[in-house]
Design a protein around this motif. Structure first.
Motif, PDB file in Angstrom:
ATOM      1  N   THR A 119       0.921  -1.251  -0.021  1.00  0.00           N
ATOM      2  CA  THR A 119       0.083  -0.078  -0.009  1.00  0.00           C
ATOM      3  C   THR A 119       0.828   1.321   0.159  1.00  0.00           C
ATOM      4  OG1 THR A 119      -2.006   1.047   0.980  1.00  0.00           O
ATOM      5  CG2 THR A 119      -0.206   0.381   2.537  1.00  0.00           C
ATOM      6  N   ILE A 120       0.291   2.414  -0.387  1.00  0.00           N
ATOM      7  CA  ILE A 120       0.980   3.525  -0.043  1.00  0.00           C
ATOM      8  C   ILE A 120       1.054   4.060   1.323  1.00  0.00           C
ATOM      9  CG2 ILE A 120       1.056   6.072  -0.826  1.00  0.00           C
ATOM     10  CD1 ILE A 120       1.573   4.113  -3.152  1.00  0.00           C
ATOM     11  N   VAL A 121       2.146   4.420   1.789  1.00  0.00           N
ATOM     12  CA  VAL A 121       2.407   4.771   2.990  1.00  0.00           C
ATOM     13  C   VAL A 121       2.974   6.199   3.045  1.00  0.00           C
ATOM     14  CG1 VAL A 121       3.934   4.400   5.338  1.00  0.00           C
ATOM     15  CG2 VAL A 121       2.899   2.343   3.877  1.00  0.00           C
ATOM     16  N   GLU A 122       2.518   6.958   3.970  1.00  0.00           N
ATOM     17  CA  GLU A 122       3.006   8.148   4.250  1.00  0.00           C
ATOM     18  C   GLU A 122       3.211   8.712   5.730  1.00  0.00           C
ATOM     19  OE1 GLU A 122       1.764  13.245   3.132  1.00  0.00           O
ATOM     20  OE2 GLU A 122       0.123  11.664   3.446  1.00  0.00           O
ATOM     21  N   VAL A 123       4.293   9.223   5.798  1.00  0.00           N
ATOM     22  CA  VAL A 123       4.855   9.625   7.364  1.00  0.00           C
ATOM     23  C   VAL A 123       5.010  11.452   6.818  1.00  0.00           C
ATOM     24  CG1 VAL A 123       6.503   9.718   8.960  1.00  0.00           C
ATOM     25  CG2 VAL A 123       5.995   7.537   7.864  1.00  0.00           C
ATOM     26  N   LYS A 124       4.267  12.104   7.864  1.00  0.00           N
ATOM     27  CA  LYS A 124       4.304  13.347   7.864  1.00  0.00           C
ATOM     28  C   LYS A 124       4.528  14.013   9.196  1.00  0.00           C
ATOM     29  CE  LYS A 124       0.882  15.484   5.668  1.00  0.00           C
ATOM     30  NZ  LYS A 124      -0.393  15.726   4.995  1.00  0.00           N
ATOM     31  N   VAL A 125       5.473  14.900   9.320  1.00  0.00           N
ATOM     32  CA  VAL A 125       5.840  15.662  10.778  1.00  0.00           C
ATOM     33  C   VAL A 125       5.894  17.195  10.583  1.00  0.00           C
ATOM     34  CG1 VAL A 125       7.156  13.326  11.388  1.00  0.00           C
ATOM     35  CG2 VAL A 125       8.199  15.576  10.411  1.00  0.00           C
ATOM     36  N   TYR A 126       5.631  17.707  11.637  1.00  0.00           N
ATOM     37  CA  TYR A 126       6.016  19.306  11.937  1.00  0.00           C
ATOM     38  C   TYR A 126       7.195  19.442  12.885  1.00  0.00           C
ATOM     39  CZ  TYR A 126       1.577  20.162   9.459  1.00  0.00           C
ATOM     40  OH  TYR A 126       0.560  19.970   8.367  1.00  0.00           O
ATOM     41  N   HIS A 127       8.139  20.116  12.344  1.00  0.00           N
ATOM     42  CA  HIS A 127       9.266  20.329  13.140  1.00  0.00           C
ATOM     43  C   HIS A 127      10.228  21.407  12.939  1.00  0.00           C
ATOM     44  CE1 HIS A 127      12.881  19.272  15.535  1.00  0.00           C
ATOM     45  NE2 HIS A 127      12.073  18.466  16.174  1.00  0.00           N
ATOM     46  N   LYS A 128      10.735  22.191  13.749  1.00  0.00           N
ATOM     47  CA  LYS A 128      11.752  23.403  13.477  1.00  0.00           C
ATOM     48  C   LYS A 128      12.846  22.940  12.492  1.00  0.00           C
ATOM     49  CE  LYS A 128       9.588  25.865  17.183  1.00  0.00           C
ATOM     50  NZ  LYS A 128       9.915  26.863  18.591  1.00  0.00           N
ATOM     51  N   ASN A 129      13.405  21.626  12.828  1.00  0.00           N
ATOM     52  CA  ASN A 129      14.961  21.415  12.481  1.00  0.00           C
ATOM     53  C   ASN A 129      14.666  20.328  11.395  1.00  0.00           C
ATOM     54  OD1 ASN A 129      17.353  19.731  12.349  1.00  0.00           O
ATOM     55  ND2 ASN A 129      17.943  21.270  13.717  1.00  0.00           N
ATOM     56  N   LYS A 130      15.067  20.738  10.216  1.00  0.00           N
ATOM     57  CA  LYS A 130      15.100  19.985   8.849  1.00  0.00           C
ATOM     58  C   LYS A 130      15.807  18.534   9.227  1.00  0.00           C
ATOM     59  CE  LYS A 130      16.005  19.982   3.887  1.00  0.00           C
ATOM     60  NZ  LYS A 130      16.956  19.049   3.896  1.00  0.00           N
ATOM     61  N   ILE A 131      16.814  18.544   9.704  1.00  0.00           N
ATOM     62  CA  ILE A 131      17.710  17.237   9.747  1.00  0.00           C
ATOM     63  C   ILE A 131      17.098  16.595  10.641  1.00  0.00           C
ATOM     64  CG2 ILE A 131      19.931  16.423  10.637  1.00  0.00           C
ATOM     65  CD1 ILE A 131      21.289  19.189   9.746  1.00  0.00           C
ATOM     66  N   GLU A 132      16.563  17.126  11.931  1.00  0.00           N
ATOM     67  CA  GLU A 132      15.953  15.984  12.660  1.00  0.00           C
ATOM     68  C   GLU A 132      14.637  15.434  12.035  1.00  0.00           C
ATOM     69  OE1 GLU A 132      15.415  17.952  16.493  1.00  0.00           O
ATOM     70  OE2 GLU A 132      17.386  18.470  16.913  1.00  0.00           O
ATOM     71  N   ALA A 133      14.013  16.373  11.506  1.00  0.00           N
ATOM     72  CA  ALA A 133      12.491  15.874  10.777  1.00  0.00           C
ATOM     73  C   ALA A 133      12.860  14.840   9.866  1.00  0.00           C
ATOM     74  CB  ALA A 133      11.724  17.126  10.160  1.00  0.00           C
TER      75      ALA A 133
ATOM     76  N   LYS B 231      11.879  10.375  18.600  1.00  0.00           N
ATOM     77  CA  LYS B 231      12.564  11.467  17.929  1.00  0.00           C
ATOM     78  C   LYS B 231      12.375  12.714  18.279  1.00  0.00           C
ATOM     79  CE  LYS B 231      15.292   8.357  15.734  1.00  0.00           C
ATOM     80  NZ  LYS B 231      16.773   8.201  16.099  1.00  0.00           N
ATOM     81  N   ASN B 232      11.553  12.967  19.203  1.00  0.00           N
ATOM     82  CA  ASN B 232      10.991  14.212  19.818  1.00  0.00           C
ATOM     83  C   ASN B 232      10.063  14.990  18.816  1.00  0.00           C
ATOM     84  OD1 ASN B 232      10.841  16.178  21.782  1.00  0.00           O
ATOM     85  ND2 ASN B 232      12.407  17.358  20.820  1.00  0.00           N
ATOM     86  N   ILE B 233       9.345  13.926  17.931  1.00  0.00           N
ATOM     87  CA  ILE B 233       8.130  14.618  16.992  1.00  0.00           C
ATOM     88  C   ILE B 233       7.085  14.803  18.138  1.00  0.00           C
ATOM     89  CG2 ILE B 233       6.870  14.210  15.309  1.00  0.00           C
ATOM     90  CD1 ILE B 233       9.808  15.154  14.620  1.00  0.00           C
ATOM     91  N   LYS B 234       6.568  15.981  18.056  1.00  0.00           N
ATOM     92  CA  LYS B 234       5.284  16.376  18.739  1.00  0.00           C
ATOM     93  C   LYS B 234       3.910  16.292  18.139  1.00  0.00           C
ATOM     94  CE  LYS B 234       7.560  17.034  22.506  1.00  0.00           C
ATOM     95  NZ  LYS B 234       7.875  15.717  23.474  1.00  0.00           N
ATOM     96  N   SER B 235       4.084  16.434  16.611  1.00  0.00           N
ATOM     97  CA  SER B 235       3.103  16.506  15.957  1.00  0.00           C
ATOM     98  C   SER B 235       3.438  15.886  14.483  1.00  0.00           C
ATOM     99  CB  SER B 235       2.777  18.160  15.464  1.00  0.00           C
ATOM    100  OG  SER B 235       1.620  18.181  14.402  1.00  0.00           O
ATOM    101  N   GLY B 236       2.650  14.962  14.101  1.00  0.00           N
ATOM    102  CA  GLY B 236       2.497  14.238  13.080  1.00  0.00           C
ATOM    103  C   GLY B 236       1.674  13.217  12.549  1.00  0.00           C
TER     104      GLY B 236
END
Length: 341
Positions: A33-47, A195-200
């Motif tokens: 299936t198609i899998v998507e992972v989406k996150v909101y973060h201030k740091n591009k590398i960490e995201a 990985k300290n992602i709060k929104s995704g």
């Protein structure tokens, strides 16, 4: 989980949002299936690292629990059970050792079987081999063959204890297709949290978990219309919740004007025919995945009764006529787009 037909890599993309955070997302083809992972973060590398890790975790789960991959733990269990077929039942031979991770998922599967009155059943493996919903066949199996394989389908004939799985009948096997995708979503969310992602959000072909809030507001998740491709039945707002849909539109074929789909009734050997789709909102995608499958088989009336009696569980059921029923805790929160009520 099905065969890996292709792997789609899209570049990591991002969009500017509030509070200095950016939206980063990636799409791949996993678990058939198609899998998507989406996150909101201030740091591009960490995201990027968080998304990489979440995708790798889902790949790991697939490689362990897909019956389509010959080196998976599930495939090895089924293969070992088949090798012992001519030697008598496994009960006399001590069973097959399983990893702690799989052992826990097997126990959860049995709990869901009991909860759904035997309508969720991981021992449908012999029937799955017969029906072949992977595009290899568009024919309804012979009734005699279905009745023969049906004798091997009953979760009560497996014993899961002391780190082992035991089959009471020769020729039995397991298929985690009705729960493993949800488990993979939960595993990916766990990694994002580490990985300290709060929104995704993780979306594996309709098995979704919405982490935190999206730009300070609840996530708005659309429920697919089971008969109008590309259309949404309704929208539900969620945060820190899984929302999982089981539908008869995912894998199916028509024979003599009748739709035959991949959600099999373990009591009859044929596709369940009381629902078009079942959507469950719950704390865990693993539980929501198994429950939506079981309720699809159980039927709309008993299914909604079950939902109403479970804590922190809500649901939307579309019956075979296309009529929509919504659980009491969700009825004031769903935004209808297209419906027949």
């Amino acid at each position: 989980m099905g065969k890996i037909k292709a792997l789609i890599f899209l570049p990591l993309i991002f969009f500017i949002c509030g509070c200095g955070e950016k939206e980063y997302s990636r799409v791949e083809f996993l678990m058939d299936t198609i899998v998507e992972v989406k996150v909101y973060h201030k740091n591009k590398i960490e995201a990027e690292k968080a998304i990489d890790s979440a995708m790798e975790e889902m790949k790991r789960v697939e490689q362990k629990m897909s019956r389509f991959l010959p080196e998976s733990e599930v495939s090895m269990i089924n293969r070992e059970a088949l090798l012992k077929r001519e030697k008598g039942s496994l009960l006399a031979e001590g069973g097959i050792s399983v990893s702690d991770e799989l052992f826990s998922l097997l126990k959860e599967s049995v709990r869901l079987s009991e909860l759904t009155k035997d309508c969720f059943d991981i021992t449908v493996y012999p029937l799955w081999k017969l029906w072949k919903f992977e595009g290899e066949s568009t024919e309804v199996p012979d009734k005699e063959k279905i009745e023969k394989e049906l004798q091997l389908v009953n979760y009560k004939n497996i014993i899961i204890e002391n780190g082992k799985i035991n089959f009471a009948k020769r020729g039995m096997g397991i298929d985690l297709g009705g729960i493993a995708k949800g488990y993979a979503v939960d595993a990916a969310i766990r990694v994002l949290k580490e990985k300290n992602i709060k929104s995704g959000m993780v979306n594996a072909g309709g098995d979704i978990y919405a982490l935190g809030r999206k730009q300070g507001k609840p996530w708005r998740i659309g429920i697919r219309h089971p008969r109008r491709e590309g259309e949404i039945l309704g929208i539900v707002e969620v945060e820190d919740r899984a929302i999982v849909t089981s539908g008869d539109y995912e894998r199916f074929f028509f024979s003599e004007g009748k739709r035959y789909h991949h959600i099999l009734n373990p009591k009859t050997g044929y596709p369940a025919d009381e629902c078009q789709s079942v959507t469950i909102v719950a704390k865990k995608a693993t539980f929501a995945d198994g429950l939506s499958t079981g309720i699809f088989v159980l039927g709309p009336r008993e299914g909604m009764d079950l939902i109403e009696n479970l804590e922190e569980v809500e649901g939307v059921i579309v019956n075979k006529e296309g009529e929509v029923s919504v659980s009491s805790g969700l009825v004031s929160k769903i935004e209808y787009v297209n419906q027949k009520r």
